[in-house]
Design an enzyme around this catalytic site. Structure first.
Site, PDB file in Angstrom:
ATOM      1  CG  HIS A 104      37.881   3.915  15.072  1.00  0.00           C
ATOM      2  ND1 HIS A 104      38.833   3.835  16.048  1.00  0.00           N
ATOM      3  CD2 HIS A 104      38.508   3.587  13.912  1.00  0.00           C
ATOM      4  CE1 HIS A 104      39.992   3.473  15.509  1.00  0.00           C
ATOM      5  NE2 HIS A 104      39.821   3.332  14.213  1.00  0.00           N
TER       6      HIS A 104
ATOM      7  CE1 TYR B 177      39.560   7.154  23.775  1.00  0.00           C
ATOM      8  CE2 TYR B 177      40.671   8.824  25.094  1.00  0.00           C
ATOM      9  CZ  TYR B 177      40.021   8.444  23.937  1.00  0.00           C
ATOM     10  OH  TYR B 177      39.825   9.365  22.940  1.00  0.00           O
TER      11      TYR B 177
ATOM     12  N   PRO C  91      43.306  16.838  25.783  1.00  0.00           N
ATOM     13  CG  PRO C  91      45.304  15.665  25.504  1.00  0.00           C
ATOM     14  CD  PRO C  91      44.694  16.797  26.268  1.00  0.00           C
TER      15      PRO C  91
ATOM     16  CE  LYS D 153      33.666  16.158  21.567  1.00  0.00           C
ATOM     17  NZ  LYS D 153      33.788  15.059  20.606  1.00  0.00           N
TER      18      LYS D 153
ATOM     19  CE1 TYR E  22      36.550   9.766  22.511  1.00  0.00           C
ATOM     20  CE2 TYR E  22      36.005   9.553  20.194  1.00  0.00           C
ATOM     21  CZ  TYR E  22      36.940   9.527  21.211  1.00  0.00           C
ATOM     22  OH  TYR E  22      38.252   9.270  20.916  1.00  0.00           O
TER      23      TYR E  22
HETATM   24  C1  PHB Z   1      45.168  10.669  18.731  1.00  0.00           C
HETATM   25  O1  PHB Z   1      45.073   9.636  18.045  1.00  0.00           O
HETATM   26  O2  PHB Z   1      46.066  11.498  18.545  1.00  0.00           O
HETATM   27  C2  PHB Z   1      44.189  10.902  19.819  1.00  0.00           C
HETATM   28  C3  PHB Z   1      43.083  10.081  19.922  1.00  0.00           C
HETATM   29  C4  PHB Z   1      42.169  10.299  20.947  1.00  0.00           C
HETATM   30  C5  PHB Z   1      42.372  11.307  21.851  1.00  0.00           C
HETATM   31  C6  PHB Z   1      43.481  12.147  21.746  1.00  0.00           C
HETATM   32  C7  PHB Z   1      44.389  11.933  20.726  1.00  0.00           C
HETATM   33  O3  PHB Z   1      41.482  11.497  22.853  1.00  0.00           O
END
Ligand code: PHB
Length: 377
Positions: A57, A185, A277, A281, A369
């Site tokens: 990604h 997001y 989450p 991280k 990130y």
């Molecule tokens: C996930 O795909 O489980 C996931 C992805 C990004 C995040 C948290 C969880 O910030």
């Protein structure tokens, strides 16, 4: 991972796991590997399936009430992240450790840690109806937030820093092909939602909910209706639905126990720290911790030098606190805080619009990130 890294350095270890191999390999956890973590896995000879099946990604998308804006990681930092489930990393590690003849014991019963402040600690382990005693030089507490290791340290040694948020995530795994190339997001007036994925056939989605909500109150229909309401975009894109394979609710906290060492016990990963989450991280911090720990132990055994072990906790904590800041910041930026005064809600929206429109602000997000560089121990 620690056991594998030690093996590569010619140091033997025993791994005690409370659960079965099948449980460890099936448990769905995080899914995003930082650039730094992918490099660590590759350097340790574990890049094979990860490079074949991991999804590269080059950015993420941030959304504000249905409008999307891309943060182009690769363009801003020259780096990318890889979507590859934590349980896939775990499967690769178990297979590799067993192939290398590791002493890897599943389904261990109660474990007690002894003489941690002496020079020869030991463990008593209930296993297969009997009890074993294992003597060693060091014990690594890699047993998660609810494990016994941190609890074995006497009161007064650790300083605990903790923040509990008025938030939880309801997460589902759906049998639906992802229709976006990158994670989305979404900040939405109904609450945050995240569109993520695990493979070309499986989508992973999250909804902000309240801590303590009962998953039984969330029928599949209700989950999809809410996901559609929050994730549908003004350009007509909406998430594809599919059979829900798994669902659960997780509360959110930031937690750090300092230092990561007491005597001959060294804490790593969630045993020492938890991040919310939104910054993706958790797994990455655990991998960085054990990288430092393996390096410290390698210097101890091969160089006769305890300096690395002295630097273990401070080196981890410098990285942990930067990740704590980033995870807290992403959490604060993206969720809906219904009890917040109107001033804070307006300020939050302005900050999100700023990150979506300023290259330096987007670069700060991207740099964190994809993962900050590891320091020399
Ligand atoms: C996930 O795909 O489980 C996931 C992805 C990004 C995040 C948290 C969880 O910030």
């Amino acid at each position: 991972m620690l056991s594998h890294l030690l093996h590569l350095a010619g140091i033997s270890s025993t791994v005690l796991e409370a659960r079965s191999r099948a449980y460890c390999e099936a448990r769905v956890r995080a899914g995003v590997l930082e650039h730094t973590s992918v490099e660590l896995l590759r350097c340790a000879g574990l890049g094979g399936r990860l490079d074949r099946e991991g999804l590269r990604h080059d950015g993420i998308e941030l959304g504000l009430d249905g409008e999307r804006h891309r943060i182009p990681f690769h363009e801003l930092t020259g780096k990318h992240v890889t979507v590859y489930g934590q349980q896939e990393v775990v499967k690769d590690l178990i297979a590799r450790r067993l192939a290398d003849g590791a002493d890897l014991r599943f389904e261990c019963g109660a474990v007690s840690l002894q003489d941690l402040d002496g020079s020869r600690p030991w463990m008593r382990v209930q296993h297969d109806g009997g009890a074993d005693e294992i003597r060693c030089d060091y014990i690594a507490g890699c047993d998660g937030f609810h494990g016994i290791s941190r609890a074995a340290i006497p009161a007064g040694v650790l300083t605990i820093h903790e923040r509990i948020y008025p938030l939880a995530w309801l997460g589902i795994l759906a049998e639906a092909a992802p229709t976006r190339a990158e994670l989305l997001y979404m900040h939405h007036r109904r609450g945050f939602a995240l569109y993520s994925m695990r493979s070309p056939r499986i989508t992973r989605l999250y909804l902000q909910c309240r801590p303590g909500e009962d998953i039984a109150e969330w029928s599949d229909d209700r989950i999809w209706t809410e996901l559609q309401a929050r994730l549908s975009c003004t350009d007509g894109w909406r998430p594809t639905e599919g059979r829900i394979l798994q669902k659960g609710i997780t509360g959110m906290r930031s937690f750090v126990a300092e230092p990561l060492q007491w005597g001959r016990l060294l804490l790593a990963g969630d045993a020492a720290h938890i991040v919310p989450p939104a910054g993706a991280k958790g797994m990455n911090l655990a991998l960085a911790d054990v990288h430092y720990l393996a390096e410290a132990l390698r210097r101890f055994y091969h160089g006769g030098d305890g300096e690395g072990l002295k630097r273990y906790s401070p080196a981890c904590l410098r990285r942990v606190w930067k990740a704590q800041h980033f995870a807290w910041w992403m959490t604060s930026l993206l969720h809906r805080f219904e009890a917040a005064p109107a001033f804070d809600q307006k300020r939050q929206r302005a900050e999100l619009e700023y990150v979506m429109s300023s290259r330096p602000a987007a670069t700060a997000l991207a740099e964190n990130y994809v993962g900050l560089p590891l320091e020399a121990l």
